[in-house]
Design a protein around this motif. Structure first.
Motif, PDB file in Angstrom:
ATOM      1  N   VAL A 262       0.835  -1.204   0.000  1.00  0.00           N
ATOM      2  CA  VAL A 262       0.000   0.000   0.000  1.00  0.00           C
ATOM      3  C   VAL A 262       0.868   1.251   0.000  1.00  0.00           C
ATOM      4  N   VAL A 263       1.872   1.268   0.878  1.00  0.00           N
ATOM      5  CA  VAL A 263       2.772   2.421   0.964  1.00  0.00           C
ATOM      6  C   VAL A 263       3.523   2.619  -0.354  1.00  0.00           C
ATOM      7  N   ALA A 264       4.037   1.522  -0.918  1.00  0.00           N
ATOM      8  CA  ALA A 264       4.776   1.612  -2.173  1.00  0.00           C
ATOM      9  C   ALA A 264       3.878   2.107  -3.307  1.00  0.00           C
ATOM     10  N   THR A 265       2.649   1.618  -3.371  1.00  0.00           N
ATOM     11  CA  THR A 265       1.734   2.011  -4.444  1.00  0.00           C
ATOM     12  C   THR A 265       1.395   3.492  -4.353  1.00  0.00           C
ATOM     13  N   ILE A 266       1.053   3.958  -3.163  1.00  0.00           N
ATOM     14  CA  ILE A 266       0.703   5.375  -2.984  1.00  0.00           C
ATOM     15  C   ILE A 266       1.908   6.269  -3.239  1.00  0.00           C
TER      16      ILE A 266
ATOM     17  N   LEU B 268       4.727   5.678  -4.963  1.00  0.00           N
ATOM     18  CA  LEU B 268       5.167   5.689  -6.360  1.00  0.00           C
ATOM     19  C   LEU B 268       4.156   6.403  -7.246  1.00  0.00           C
ATOM     20  N   GLY B 269       2.863   6.300  -6.900  1.00  0.00           N
ATOM     21  CA  GLY B 269       1.840   7.025  -7.651  1.00  0.00           C
ATOM     22  C   GLY B 269       2.033   8.534  -7.541  1.00  0.00           C
ATOM     23  N   ILE B 270       2.339   9.010  -6.334  1.00  0.00           N
ATOM     24  CA  ILE B 270       2.592  10.440  -6.122  1.00  0.00           C
ATOM     25  C   ILE B 270       3.828  10.882  -6.916  1.00  0.00           C
ATOM     26  N   LEU B 271       4.886  10.067  -6.877  1.00  0.00           N
ATOM     27  CA  LEU B 271       6.107  10.405  -7.617  1.00  0.00           C
ATOM     28  C   LEU B 271       5.847  10.477  -9.116  1.00  0.00           C
ATOM     29  N   LEU B 272       4.992   9.587  -9.619  1.00  0.00           N
ATOM     30  CA  LEU B 272       4.674   9.603 -11.047  1.00  0.00           C
ATOM     31  C   LEU B 272       3.929  10.882 -11.423  1.00  0.00           C
ATOM     32  N   VAL B 273       2.986  11.308 -10.573  1.00  0.00           N
ATOM     33  CA  VAL B 273       2.265  12.557 -10.839  1.00  0.00           C
ATOM     34  C   VAL B 273       3.235  13.736 -10.847  1.00  0.00           C
ATOM     35  N   VAL B 274       4.153  13.768  -9.885  1.00  0.00           N
ATOM     36  CA  VAL B 274       5.152  14.835  -9.836  1.00  0.00           C
ATOM     37  C   VAL B 274       6.020  14.825 -11.095  1.00  0.00           C
ATOM     38  N   ALA B 275       6.408  13.629 -11.551  1.00  0.00           N
ATOM     39  CA  ALA B 275       7.224  13.518 -12.757  1.00  0.00           C
ATOM     40  C   ALA B 275       6.498  14.053 -13.982  1.00  0.00           C
ATOM     41  N   ILE B 276       5.194  13.773 -14.080  1.00  0.00           N
ATOM     42  CA  ILE B 276       4.401  14.274 -15.204  1.00  0.00           C
ATOM     43  C   ILE B 276       4.322  15.794 -15.164  1.00  0.00           C
ATOM     44  N   VAL B 277       4.112  16.357 -13.973  1.00  0.00           N
ATOM     45  CA  VAL B 277       4.039  17.812 -13.828  1.00  0.00           C
ATOM     46  C   VAL B 277       5.361  18.463 -14.228  1.00  0.00           C
TER      47      VAL B 277
ATOM     48  N   LEU C 242       9.786   3.630 -12.093  1.00  0.00           N
ATOM     49  CA  LEU C 242       8.841   3.537 -10.972  1.00  0.00           C
ATOM     50  C   LEU C 242       7.989   2.277 -11.085  1.00  0.00           C
ATOM     51  N   GLY C 243       7.594   1.937 -12.325  1.00  0.00           N
ATOM     52  CA  GLY C 243       6.808   0.721 -12.526  1.00  0.00           C
ATOM     53  C   GLY C 243       7.572  -0.526 -12.122  1.00  0.00           C
ATOM     54  N   LEU C 244       8.854  -0.572 -12.480  1.00  0.00           N
ATOM     55  CA  LEU C 244       9.662  -1.736 -12.126  1.00  0.00           C
ATOM     56  C   LEU C 244       9.924  -1.801 -10.624  1.00  0.00           C
ATOM     57  N   VAL C 245      10.057  -0.634  -9.988  1.00  0.00           N
ATOM     58  CA  VAL C 245      10.222  -0.614  -8.530  1.00  0.00           C
ATOM     59  C   VAL C 245       8.959  -1.165  -7.858  1.00  0.00           C
ATOM     60  N   TRP C 246       7.779  -0.764  -8.380  1.00  0.00           N
ATOM     61  CA  TRP C 246       6.533  -1.301  -7.821  1.00  0.00           C
ATOM     62  C   TRP C 246       6.475  -2.812  -8.017  1.00  0.00           C
ATOM     63  N   MET C 247       6.845  -3.283  -9.216  1.00  0.00           N
ATOM     64  CA  MET C 247       6.808  -4.714  -9.487  1.00  0.00           C
ATOM     65  C   MET C 247       7.733  -5.471  -8.537  1.00  0.00           C
TER      66      MET C 247
ATOM     67  N   ARG D  71       8.228  -9.286  -4.098  1.00  0.00           N
ATOM     68  CA  ARG D  71       8.868  -9.617  -2.825  1.00  0.00           C
ATOM     69  C   ARG D  71       7.808  -9.869  -1.746  1.00  0.00           C
ATOM     70  N   VAL D  72       6.757  -9.062  -1.749  1.00  0.00           N
ATOM     71  CA  VAL D  72       5.663  -9.291  -0.801  1.00  0.00           C
ATOM     72  C   VAL D  72       4.978 -10.616  -1.117  1.00  0.00           C
ATOM     73  N   LEU D  73       4.765 -10.872  -2.396  1.00  0.00           N
ATOM     74  CA  LEU D  73       4.118 -12.120  -2.813  1.00  0.00           C
ATOM     75  C   LEU D  73       4.948 -13.327  -2.390  1.00  0.00           C
ATOM     76  N   ALA D  74       6.287 -13.204  -2.477  1.00  0.00           N
ATOM     77  CA  ALA D  74       7.167 -14.313  -2.100  1.00  0.00           C
ATOM     78  C   ALA D  74       7.045 -14.644  -0.618  1.00  0.00           C
ATOM     79  N   VAL D  75       6.819 -13.626   0.210  1.00  0.00           N
ATOM     80  CA  VAL D  75       6.662 -13.850   1.647  1.00  0.00           C
ATOM     81  C   VAL D  75       5.376 -14.625   1.939  1.00  0.00           C
ATOM     82  N   LEU D  76       4.321 -14.345   1.170  1.00  0.00           N
ATOM     83  CA  LEU D  76       3.016 -14.940   1.436  1.00  0.00           C
ATOM     84  C   LEU D  76       2.817 -16.309   0.789  1.00  0.00           C
ATOM     85  N   THR D  77       3.564 -16.589  -0.296  1.00  0.00           N
ATOM     86  CA  THR D  77       3.285 -17.772  -1.111  1.00  0.00           C
ATOM     87  C   THR D  77       4.041 -19.014  -0.634  1.00  0.00           C
ATOM     88  N   PRO D  78       3.369 -20.149  -0.501  1.00  0.00           N
ATOM     89  CA  PRO D  78       4.058 -21.413  -0.183  1.00  0.00           C
ATOM     90  C   PRO D  78       5.004 -21.798  -1.329  1.00  0.00           C
TER      91      PRO D  78
END
Length: 351
Positions: A285-289, A291-300, A320-325, A330-337
């Motif tokens: 959630v933190v990463a998505t929000i 990185l989304g803010i940074l993308l808006v700033v970059a567009i401006v 930014l997209g690759l950082v989100w991915m 990494r989060v998915l790896a923690v949760l996945t068997p």
């Protein structure tokens, strides 16, 4: 028992590295017979060396996959086995491309660093051996147990290597004043265009692995949602591949439409994938929000302020997209068997 198996795998990896070196040196020495060649250029030795190293890396990945994952798809229904096998084929191509492009980039660096050096056939064979050993070890290790986060790192690395090589061989040294599509023009445009095509293949494969992990986590009850996630990642990869297949000088409307479509589909894939994941975890959630803010700033900073060109905005958006991915996998790896989960459904969307 686990320690013994890990040690056995390390021994196999050492042998794979040694065999790759021997094969690369022998084939390279045989292929480079004749007049002494420069490292790069139309008749340079870097191109055949890259082909040799890439081929050996692909073979090493196939051998490792057969050794360590044989029978993994046997209990799976046909549709699930087909998805798994298709991902393995895509990865084989990707490993060959990564190693080959890495060698081509290394050739450019060596040419600048040791100007006037024209290795003999034996010297070229040894270079091929070293490149094959590195690539073979890299690919063989991946075949032991490739995880989604490893695949995301491979995509990031491949895009970096391919783009740097395209920059180093660009026909227009001022391409950066316009956009990245300019790297796909001229005699060496194949480097950037080919990078996009293989990157598209990797995007689709990342989506397949994300789908695999989500299925391990959620089971058959969410197969329809997981199928949508995989389809969005595959569509993103297809759009990116079209950008490479249709350079801007060939068909500008198709090229630009595919580029915009790839970005839009990537954003949609990210949103739907995050929504499918249970939680969602705070880190995501933190990463998505953020990185989304940074993308808006970059567009401006690009549109009204004009601080940098479209190429700068493209680089920031992709980064930014690759950082989100990376954060997501990494989060998915923690949760996945970390065990295979064959589906109980005979068809993907059926019962």
């Amino acid at each position: 028992m686990e320690t013994r198996e890990r040690l056995r795998n390390e021994t196999r990896t050492v042998w794979a590295t040694a065999i790759s070196f021997a094969l690369g040196t022998g084939v390279g020495f045989a292929a480079l017979q004749g007049p002494i060649r420069p490292l790069t250029g139309p008749d340079g030795m870097t191109t055949p060396i890259a082909g040799i190293a890439g081929t050996i890396a692909a073979v090493a990945f196939v051998v490792s996959t057969v050794q360590h994952r044989r029978g993994e798809t046997t209990p799976m229904p046909r549709w699930q086995a087909i998805v798994s096998d298709a991902s393995a084929v895509a990865l084989t191509i990707a490993f060959a491309a990564v190693v080959a492009l890495g060698m081509l980039l290394a050739g450019v660096v060596l040419t600048e660093g040791v100007r006037g050096w024209h290795p003999s056939a034996l010297g070229g064979g040894l270079i091929a051996g070293v490149a094959s050993a590195i690539g073979g070890r890299f690919a063989y290790t991946a075949g032991v147990g490739l995880r989604t986060r490893d695949l995301a790192a491979l995509l990031f690395g491949f895009l970096t290597i391919g783009t740097l090589f395209a920059m180093a061989t660009a026909a227009d040294p001022h391409w950066w004043q316009r956009n990245f599509s300019q790297l796909g023009l001229g005699a060496h445009g194949w480097a950037f265009n080919g990078t996009l095509v293989v990157a598209g293949l990797l995007f689709a494969t990342v989506g397949s692995y994300i789908g695999r992990d989500l299925h391990r986590l959620l089971g058959d009850r969410d197969l329809r949602r997981i199928a949508v996630v995989v389809a969005l990642w595959a569509s993103t990869g297809l759009a990116l591949a079209i950008v490479g297949f249709v350079p801007i000088e060939v068909n500008r409307p198709v090229h630009l439409s595919a580029a915009i479509g790839a970005l839009a589909l990537f954003a949609a894939a990210a949103v739907v994938t995050a929504w499918t994941l249970p939680g969602p975890p705070p880190a995501l959630v933190v990463a998505t929000i953020g990185l989304g803010i940074l993308l808006v700033v970059a567009i401006v900073l690009h549109v009204p302020v004009e601080l940098y060109s479209a190429a700068g905005l493209e680089a920031i958006a992709v980064g930014l997209g690759l950082v989100w991915m990376t954060t997501f996998v990494r989060v998915l790896a923690v949760l996945t068997p970390d065990v295979s989960r064959p589906s109980a459904r005979r068809t993907l969307l059926g019962a």
